[in-house]
Design a protein around this motif. Structure first.
Motif, PDB file in Angstrom:
ATOM      1  N   GLU A  61       0.830  -1.209   0.000  1.00 43.45           N
ATOM      2  CA  GLU A  61       0.000   0.000   0.000  1.00 43.45           C
ATOM      3  C   GLU A  61       0.861   1.254   0.000  1.00 43.45           C
ATOM      4  OE1 GLU A  61      -2.536   3.245   1.496  1.00 43.45           O
ATOM      5  OE2 GLU A  61      -0.769   2.412   2.484  1.00 43.45           O
ATOM      6  N   ARG A 114      -7.564   4.099  -2.744  1.00 42.35           N
ATOM      7  CA  ARG A 114      -6.497   3.142  -2.492  1.00 42.35           C
ATOM      8  C   ARG A 114      -6.961   2.059  -1.522  1.00 42.35           C
ATOM      9  NH1 ARG A 114      -3.063   6.974  -1.208  1.00 42.35           N
ATOM     10  NH2 ARG A 114      -2.752   6.448   0.974  1.00 42.35           N
ATOM     11  N   ALA A 115      -7.583   2.489  -0.436  1.00 41.80           N
ATOM     12  CA  ALA A 115      -8.013   1.550   0.589  1.00 41.80           C
ATOM     13  C   ALA A 115      -9.220   0.739   0.140  1.00 41.80           C
ATOM     14  CB  ALA A 115      -8.345   2.302   1.880  1.00 41.80           C
ATOM     15  N   PHE A 142      -7.280  -2.395  -1.589  1.00 48.69           N
ATOM     16  CA  PHE A 142      -6.843  -3.200  -0.452  1.00 48.69           C
ATOM     17  C   PHE A 142      -7.980  -3.786   0.369  1.00 48.69           C
ATOM     18  CE2 PHE A 142      -2.968  -1.145  -1.650  1.00 48.69           C
ATOM     19  CZ  PHE A 142      -2.040  -2.158  -1.465  1.00 48.69           C
ATOM     20  N   CYS A 191      -4.056  -2.502   8.575  1.00 50.04           N
ATOM     21  CA  CYS A 191      -4.081  -1.867   7.246  1.00 50.04           C
ATOM     22  C   CYS A 191      -4.655  -0.459   7.313  1.00 50.04           C
ATOM     23  CB  CYS A 191      -4.875  -2.735   6.265  1.00 50.04           C
ATOM     24  SG  CYS A 191      -4.024  -4.234   5.767  1.00 50.04           S
ATOM     25  N   SER A 212      -2.481   3.027   6.665  1.00 49.61           N
ATOM     26  CA  SER A 212      -2.912   3.837   5.519  1.00 49.61           C
ATOM     27  C   SER A 212      -2.772   5.329   5.818  1.00 49.61           C
ATOM     28  CB  SER A 212      -4.358   3.505   5.121  1.00 49.61           C
ATOM     29  OG  SER A 212      -5.298   4.014   6.053  1.00 49.61           O
TER      30      SER A 212
END
Length: 568
Positions: free
Chosen positions: A226, A239-240, A244, A275, A279
Motif C-alpha cells: 500500500e 487506495r483503501a 486493499f 491496514c 494507511s
C-alpha cells in the motif's frame, strides 16, 4: 399443549374461541372409539391440527368447519379443548424481543445534546453554531454507544438539526452530493465483484503462497504494498477501498476468518486495524498520497510564502514514516494479536488451491481488466480531467454491463449504504460547524490561550500540536480540518518563534496521522471499519493508542531527522 376430548355436551361455536394453542390433538372418548370409522369426520379430525390457524383467521372457514362437525351434534358429542401441559397450566406465548433502540445509550446520547443545548452560548459564538455543536456531539455519542445502527443514528441527528431549524433540509443533506462518501460506497461494490468472481481468492492465495507462513509477514506485505502505491494514487479512499479492502477481505476469508461467526479474531480483526492505521501513515509520507495534502502546501505558501515541494515533503517524511510502518503493525500484533500467528503449511496449501482453481475465468478476466482501468484512471486521470469517483463509477458501470456484478447485489450491500448515510451526515454537520464560525472561534481561543502562557517555542508548539491533532474528533474530513485550522495554527506557531517551514511540515504530516483516531476521520476509515471485523470501542481505543505512538515517532525520531537535514 392443548388436546381435544369428546364429551357429551353442546358443541360451542368455533368462532367463540378466542385463544387456542397452535398444537392440538384429537382424543375420541372410549365409548365412541369403536364406532368411529374412516370417513370425512376422521379425515377432518386428523387434519384439524393443520387447519386450525386458518379457521381462527377466517370466520367463513370456521363456519364451514362447524358444519362439518354437525354429525357430532346428533350423537350428543362436542369438541372440547382441554389444557394438557406438564405443569398443569397454560403455555404463555414467547415474548417478542424489543426491536427498537437500546434505551440507555439513546438516553445518554439525547442527554448530551440537551445539556449542551441549554449551556449559555459563549461570547463570539452564534446560537446556530452552538445548537449544531450540541446535535453533533449527541450524534457522536450515539455513534459510539450505538443505540441504533450507525446510519439510523446519523439520520436522527440530521432530523434533529432540521426539526430545530438549525440546518435547512438542503444543508443537512448537502454532503450526499460530496464525492468521498460515494467513493467509499463504490469501493464496497468493487469488493463484491472482487470476491464473487474468485479473483480476490486467487490474489489472496498468491499472497499466502509468498508470505503466508506467518500472519505478521502477511500483514507487512500488505502494508508496504500500500505504501508503494500511495504516491501514485492521491485518494486514500480509492487506495483503501478499491484495492486493499477487497484483497484483505479475501485474505481473511481464505484463512477462515469471517464476520459474525466468532472467527474474526483469527486474522481479520488485526489485519483490518493494521491496514487502516498504516494507511494514514503512508498518506503522510508523500505530497500526492492524500487529496488534502496539496491544500496544506497551498496554505503554507499563502501564510509564510514558502513552497513545500514533492521531494522536500518525501525527504522529511521518509524516515519517521518507515519507522511508523514497522512499529505500528508489530505493536498491534503484540497488544491486539490474531489468534493464528503461524501457519507453516499455509503456503503449500495456497499453491494447491491455486492449482485447483485452474485458469482465470471470463468474469475474473473482466474484473481484473476493470480494476486495471480504474487504478490507471486514479493514477493518470488528473491529466485528462477524470477524478477518482468518476473513475470508480466508470469501473462499476463496466461490471454492471457485463453482469459481473448486478444492481440487485449492489442494493444488497447494506454496509455500503449505511456507511454512505452516516459518513455524509457527519461531513455535513462538521462542515456547517465550520461555516457557522465555531471552528474559527475555537482556533482563536486556543491561539490566545497558548500565546498568553509565555512559554518557549518548543513547549508552546507542542501544546499547539496536541490541540490541532485531537480536535480532529470534531471533523469527518481531513480537508475540512486543514481548511478550518491550519492557517491559524501555523500563524500562531510562527509568531511564538517556531521555525515557520518546520511548523508547516509538522502540521501537514499530522493532518494525515490524526485520521487514525476514529472510524470517520479519513477516507480509509469507513472502508476498513465497515468490513465489520473490529468493534467500535476497540477501533477508537486502539486509534487513540496508535495516535500517541505516531506522535512520539514523528516528533521524536522525526525531530532528530529533521534536525539532521536542517529543517529546524
Amino acid at each position: 399443549m392443548a388436546s381435544l376430548a369428546f364429551t357429551a355436551a353442546p358443541l360451542p361455536s368455533l368462532r367463540s374461541r378466542t385463544a387456542v394453542s397452535k398444537s392440538l390433538l384429537l382424543k375420541p372418548s372410549p365409548r365412541l372409539q369403536a364406532q368411529t370409522r374412516p370417513g370425512p369426520l376422521r379425515t377432518a379430525a386428523l387434519g384439524f391440527n393443520k387447519t386450525l390457524s386458518p379457521l381462527i383467521a377466517f370466520p367463513k372457514l370456521a363456519d364451514s368447519a362447524a358444519r362439518d362437525f354437525a354429525p357430532l351434534r346428533s350423537r350428543g358429542l362436542t369438541v372440547k379443548a382441554a389444557a394438557a401441559t406438564t405443569g398443569g397450566g397454560s403455555i404463555t406465548p414467547a415474548k417478542q424481543p424489543w426491536q427498537g433502540a437500546a434505551m440507555k445509550p439513546l438516553i445518554a446520547s439525547i442527554a448530551t445534546g440537551v445539556i449542551l443545548w441549554f449551556v449559555p452560548t459563549p461570547a463570539g459564538v452564534t446560537k446556530n453554531a452552538w445548537q449544531l455543536l450540541a446535535i453533533f456531539l449527541a450524534t457522536i455519542v450515539g455513534i459510539i454507544t450505538q443505540p441504533l445502527p450507525l446510519g439510523a443514528v446519523a439520520l436522527l441527528g440530521l432530523g434533529a438539526s432540521v426539526l430545530t431549524k438549525t440546518l435547512t433540509f438542503a444543508a443537512a443533506f448537502s454532503a450526499f452530493g460530496d464525492p468521498i462518501p460515494w467513493l467509499i460506497a463504490l469501493a464496497f461494490f468493487f469488493a463484491r465483484g472482487f470476491i464473487k468472481t474468485g479473483l480476490g481468492n486467487r490474489i489472496a492465495y498468491q499472497f499466502v503462497s509468498l508470505f503466508g507462513s506467518s500472519s505478521l509477514g502477511l500483514g507487512y506485505s500488505l502494508v508496504f504494498s500500500e505504501a508503494l502505491l500511495a504516491p501514485a494514487i492521491p485518494s486514500v479512499s480509492a487506495r483503501a477501498g478499491g484495492i486493499f479492502l477487497p484483497l484483505v477481505k479475501s485474505l481473511c476469508v481464505a484463512c477462515g476468518s469471517n464476520v459474525g461467526d466468532g472467527t474474526e479474531g483469527k486474522l481479520g480483526s488485526w489485519l483490518m486495524l493494521t491496514c487502516f492505521q498504516t494507511s494514514v501513515i503512508s498518506s503522510a509520507m508523500f505530497l500526492t498520497a492524500m487529496a488534502a495534502n496539496p491544500l496544506s502546501a497551498n496554505l503554507t505558501f499563502n501564510t509564510i510564502k514558502k513552497t513545500i515541494g514533492w521531494t522536500d515533503w518525501a525527504t522529511a517524511a521518509i524516515v519517521p514514516g518507515i519507522v511508523s510502518l514497522i512499529v505500528v503493525p508489530l505493536l498491534l500484533y503484540l497488544i491486539y494479536p490474531p489468534s493464528v500467528k503461524s501457519s507453516p503449511d499455509a503456503p503449500k496449501l495456497a499453491k494447491e488451491r491455486l492449482e485447483k482453481m485452474g485458469p482465470m475465468t471470463k468474469n475474473e478476466t473482466i474484473m481484473a481488466g476493470t480494476l486495471f482501468l480504474t487504478v490507471g484512471l486514479w493514477i493518470f486521470g488528473g491529466m485528462i480531467g477524470v477524478d477518482a469517483v468518476t473513475a470508480a463509477i466508470l469501473g462499476l458501470s463496466v461490471l454492471l454491463v457485463t453482469g459481473v456484478v448486478t444492481w440487485k447485489e449492489c442494493l444488497a450491500e447494506s454496509v455500503a449504504w449505511d456507511t454512505l448515510t452516516w459518513f455524509a451526515a457527519l461531513i455535513a454537520m462538521a462542515g456547517y460547524l465550520n461555516k457557522y464560525g465555531l471552528i474559527s472561534w475555537f482556533s482563536e481561543t486556543v491561539v490566545k490561550f497558548v500565546g498568553g502562557l509565555g512559554l518557549g517555542w518548543q513547549p508552546a508548539f507542542g501544546i499547539l500540536v496536541l490541540l490541532y491533532f485531537y480536535s480532529h474528533y470534531f471533523f469527518a474530513s481531513g480537508a475540512a480540518h486543514i481548511g478550518a485550522m491550519f492557517t491559524a495554527f501555523l500563524s500562531v506557531a510562527s509568531a511564538l518563534g517556531t521555525p515557520p517551514y518546520f511548523a508547516a511540515m509538522v502540521l501537514s504530516f499530522l493532518s494525515n496521522l490524526m485520521g487514525g483516531l476514529t472510524h470517520y476521520g479519513i477516507g480509509s476509515a469507513p472502508v476498513f471499519y465497515g468490513a465489520g471485523y473490529v468493534p467500535l470501542a476497540q477501533w477508537w481505543g486502539y486509534g487513540f493508542l496508535m495516535s500517541v505512538v505516531n506522535i512520539i515517532i514523528w516528533l521524536g525520531v522525526g525531530g532528530v531527522w529533521w534536525k539532521f537535514i536542517g529543517l529546524w
